[in-house]
Scaffold this active site. Structure first.
Site, short mmCIF file in Angstrom:
data_model
loop_
_atom_site.label_atom_id
_atom_site.label_comp_id
_atom_site.label_asym_id
_atom_site.label_seq_id
_atom_site.Cartn_x
_atom_site.Cartn_y
_atom_site.Cartn_z
N GLU A 162 -37.38 -47.42 -11.84
CA GLU A 162 -37.43 -47.05 -13.27
C GLU A 162 -36.31 -47.78 -14.00
OE1 GLU A 162 -37.53 -42.72 -14.42
OE2 GLU A 162 -35.59 -43.23 -15.26
N PRO B 266 -32.87 -51.53 -23.16
CA PRO B 266 -31.51 -51.81 -23.61
C PRO B 266 -31.22 -51.11 -24.94
CG PRO B 266 -32.80 -53.84 -23.34
CD PRO B 266 -33.74 -52.71 -23.20
N THR C 116 -38.44 -45.91 -19.30
CA THR C 116 -38.18 -44.61 -19.95
C THR C 116 -38.31 -44.70 -21.47
OG1 THR C 116 -35.83 -44.99 -20.16
CG2 THR C 116 -36.56 -43.93 -18.12
N TYR D 217 -45.15 -28.47 -24.55
CA TYR D 217 -45.01 -28.66 -23.10
C TYR D 217 -45.77 -29.91 -22.66
CZ TYR D 217 -43.34 -23.87 -23.16
OH TYR D 217 -42.61 -22.74 -23.43
N GLN E 142 -37.80 -35.35 -9.80
CA GLN E 142 -36.42 -35.49 -10.23
C GLN E 142 -35.61 -35.96 -9.03
OE1 GLN E 142 -34.11 -36.25 -12.13
NE2 GLN E 142 -34.36 -34.58 -13.62
P1 FAD Z 1 -42.55 -29.47 -18.84
O1 FAD Z 1 -43.45 -29.74 -17.70
O2 FAD Z 1 -43.15 -29.19 -20.15
O3 FAD Z 1 -41.59 -28.26 -18.42
C1 FAD Z 1 -40.44 -27.94 -19.19
C2 FAD Z 1 -40.03 -26.49 -18.88
O4 FAD Z 1 -40.97 -25.59 -19.46
C3 FAD Z 1 -40.00 -26.14 -17.40
O5 FAD Z 1 -38.96 -25.24 -17.19
C4 FAD Z 1 -41.35 -25.48 -17.14
O6 FAD Z 1 -41.30 -24.59 -16.05
C5 FAD Z 1 -41.57 -24.75 -18.47
N1 FAD Z 1 -42.96 -24.62 -18.88
C6 FAD Z 1 -43.94 -25.52 -18.79
N2 FAD Z 1 -45.07 -25.05 -19.36
C7 FAD Z 1 -44.79 -23.83 -19.84
C8 FAD Z 1 -45.51 -22.83 -20.57
N3 FAD Z 1 -46.79 -23.04 -20.89
N4 FAD Z 1 -44.87 -21.69 -20.93
C9 FAD Z 1 -43.57 -21.48 -20.60
N5 FAD Z 1 -42.83 -22.38 -19.91
C10 FAD Z 1 -43.42 -23.53 -19.55
N6 FAD Z 1 -36.74 -37.52 -20.37
C11 FAD Z 1 -36.74 -38.38 -21.40
O7 FAD Z 1 -36.29 -38.04 -22.50
N7 FAD Z 1 -37.26 -39.65 -21.27
C12 FAD Z 1 -37.78 -40.09 -20.10
O8 FAD Z 1 -38.24 -41.23 -20.02
C13 FAD Z 1 -37.77 -39.21 -18.97
N8 FAD Z 1 -38.29 -39.59 -17.78
C14 FAD Z 1 -38.30 -38.68 -16.74
C15 FAD Z 1 -38.88 -39.07 -15.52
C16 FAD Z 1 -38.90 -38.19 -14.44
C17 FAD Z 1 -39.51 -38.61 -13.13
C18 FAD Z 1 -38.32 -36.89 -14.57
C19 FAD Z 1 -38.31 -35.94 -13.40
C20 FAD Z 1 -37.76 -36.50 -15.78
C21 FAD Z 1 -37.75 -37.38 -16.88
N9 FAD Z 1 -37.22 -37.03 -18.11
C22 FAD Z 1 -37.23 -37.91 -19.16
C23 FAD Z 1 -36.60 -35.71 -18.29
C24 FAD Z 1 -37.59 -34.64 -18.80
O9 FAD Z 1 -38.03 -34.97 -20.08
C25 FAD Z 1 -36.86 -33.30 -18.80
O10 FAD Z 1 -36.58 -32.89 -17.49
C26 FAD Z 1 -37.49 -32.20 -19.62
O11 FAD Z 1 -36.51 -31.17 -19.80
C27 FAD Z 1 -38.72 -31.54 -19.00
O12 FAD Z 1 -39.79 -32.39 -19.02
P2 FAD Z 1 -41.17 -31.99 -18.27
O13 FAD Z 1 -42.12 -33.04 -18.60
O14 FAD Z 1 -40.91 -31.68 -16.85
O15 FAD Z 1 -41.51 -30.64 -19.07
#
Ligand code: FAD
Length: 318
Positions: free
Chosen positions: A19, A23, A50, A144, A211
């Site tokens: 990943e 820049p 990202t 979400y 993660q």
């Molecule tokens: P979700 O899957 O929406 O989950 C977020 C939280 O809400 C979790 O605690 C989940 O349990 C909860 N949840 C989900 N659905 C519901 C619901 N219906 N009701 C109540 N609770 C719910 N961030 C960036 O800004 N840019 C990036 O490019 C980026 N790349 C990433 C790549 C990877 C591989 C990973 C692991 C993370 C990345 N992140 C990035 C970070 C990510 O955006 C954060 O971890 C963010 O806080 C959660 O994203 P998610 O897509 O897992 O969210």
């Protein structure tokens, strides 16, 4: 080609991927190429790019007061994906966020990806902005990641927002989502977080990228628990080598992950960051070897804008 097709084509051989982060605004894309070039000998079938959220920047004015401006410091994800795809003949995976985007803006990003021949997207919620305690979607944005996955799945069926189109030409995106072997920081329990992951897969996600984690046991347990609740899609482990002493505090603080005590003690013993970097490489090599021996489909590395340590790891394990 889709990530899932790459995995199928590899017939059990573990693939290498990584990943990159765009820049900062004002810099040149060459900086990115300089980091990608050394890693291409390991033949990554895909590279993730990202997307960063908008952020508030405070600018000091002549009268000493601070002026608050909102900006996106690392724009250009889709353009970078297209450029890398053609320069290196590799698939690219733009990260698409809920945070800061309306559903319409998301559709436009996806239409751009489709026109450019990008076949994979990673659907993420994004984090809260620095001044926010909780994630807040923009008006008419997704709350979400599961909702974002649902929108992309709809587009894959030719269903655009508002139905204001001439021909319902469907997209065909392979959709990745995030998974958390040590649970997402906001989730009340591992089980609850896994149910949310299942929701994303049920909405149409084709694969999961985890993660970062530093103890493979967490990944293996996570995969087992995911399989137990019916998540059958590939779960790709994400690996980040520790590279500076500061990571001991910063990584647990930002990502709410644990570092094994053996790793912590080794880092604490080191007197400079060159030594920390070597320890981080060695740790990641051991992690990677064990994951490959267990037959993971891909080992995905978080380069965080630097490739020398990823190259050192890949040259020992791929
Ligand atoms: P979700 O899957 O929406 O989950 C977020 C939280 O809400 C979790 O605690 C989940 O349990 C909860 N949840 C989900 N659905 C519901 C619901 N219906 N009701 C109540 N609770 C719910 N961030 C960036 O800004 N840019 C990036 O490019 C980026 N790349 C990433 C790549 C990877 C591989 C990973 C692991 C993370 C990345 N992140 C990035 C970070 C990510 O955006 C954060 O971890 C963010 O806080 C959660 O994203 P998610 O897509 O897992 O969210």
């Amino acid at each position: 080609m889709k990530i899932t097709e790459h995995i199928k084509k590899a017939q059990g051989k573990t693939l290498f991927s990584f990943e990159i982060i765009p820049p900062r605004k004002g810099q040149h894309i060459q900086k990115l190429y300089d980091n990608i070039d050394p890693l291409m000998e390991f033949k990554p079938p895909f590279i993730d790019v990202t997307t960063s959220r908008e952020e508030y920047i405070y600018i000091k004015k002549n009268d000493g007061l601070l002026e608050r401006r909102i900006t996106r410091m690392r724009p250009g994800t889709v353009g970078i994906c297209s450029s890398i795809m053609h320069k290196y003949d590799v698939d690219t995976v733009p990260h698409v966020l809920c945070g800061g985007f309306t559903r319409e803006e998301t559709e436009y990003v996806l239409v751009d990806c489709h026109y450019l021949g990008i076949e994979n997207v990673m659907a993420l919620r994004g984090d809260a902005m620095k001044h926010e305690s909780y994630f807040t979607p923009v008006e008419n944005g997704h709350h979400y990641a599961s909702e974002l996955v649902a929108q992309i799945s709809e587009l894959n069926k030719g269903r655009y927002l508002h139905d204001i189109i001439d021909t319902p030409h469907p997209t065909d995106f392979c959709i990745g989502v995030a998974g958390y072997p040590e649970k997402h920081l906001e989730s009340p329990s591992m089980e609850a977080d896994l149910r949310r992951l299942k929701q994303k897969v049920d909405a149409g996600a084709d694969y999961v990228v985890t993660q970062m984690f530093f103890d493979n046991k967490k990944y293996f347990e996570f995969v087992e628990a995911a399989r137990a609740i019916g998540i059958t899609v590939p779960i790709i482990p994400g690996i980040k080598p520790v590279s500076v002493q500061r990571h001991l505090n910063v990584l647990p603080q930002i990502f709410r992950i644990n570092l094994p005590d053996d790793l912590v003690k080794e880092i604490e013993k080191s007197s400079n960051n060159n030594q920390v970097r070597e320890i981080g490489i060695e740790w990641a090599v051991q992690q990677s070897r064990e994951l490959i021996a267990a037959g993971v489909p891909v080992v995905h590395y978080y380069s965080m804008g630097r490739s020398d340590n990823i190259k050192a790891i890949a040259s020992q394990v791929f």
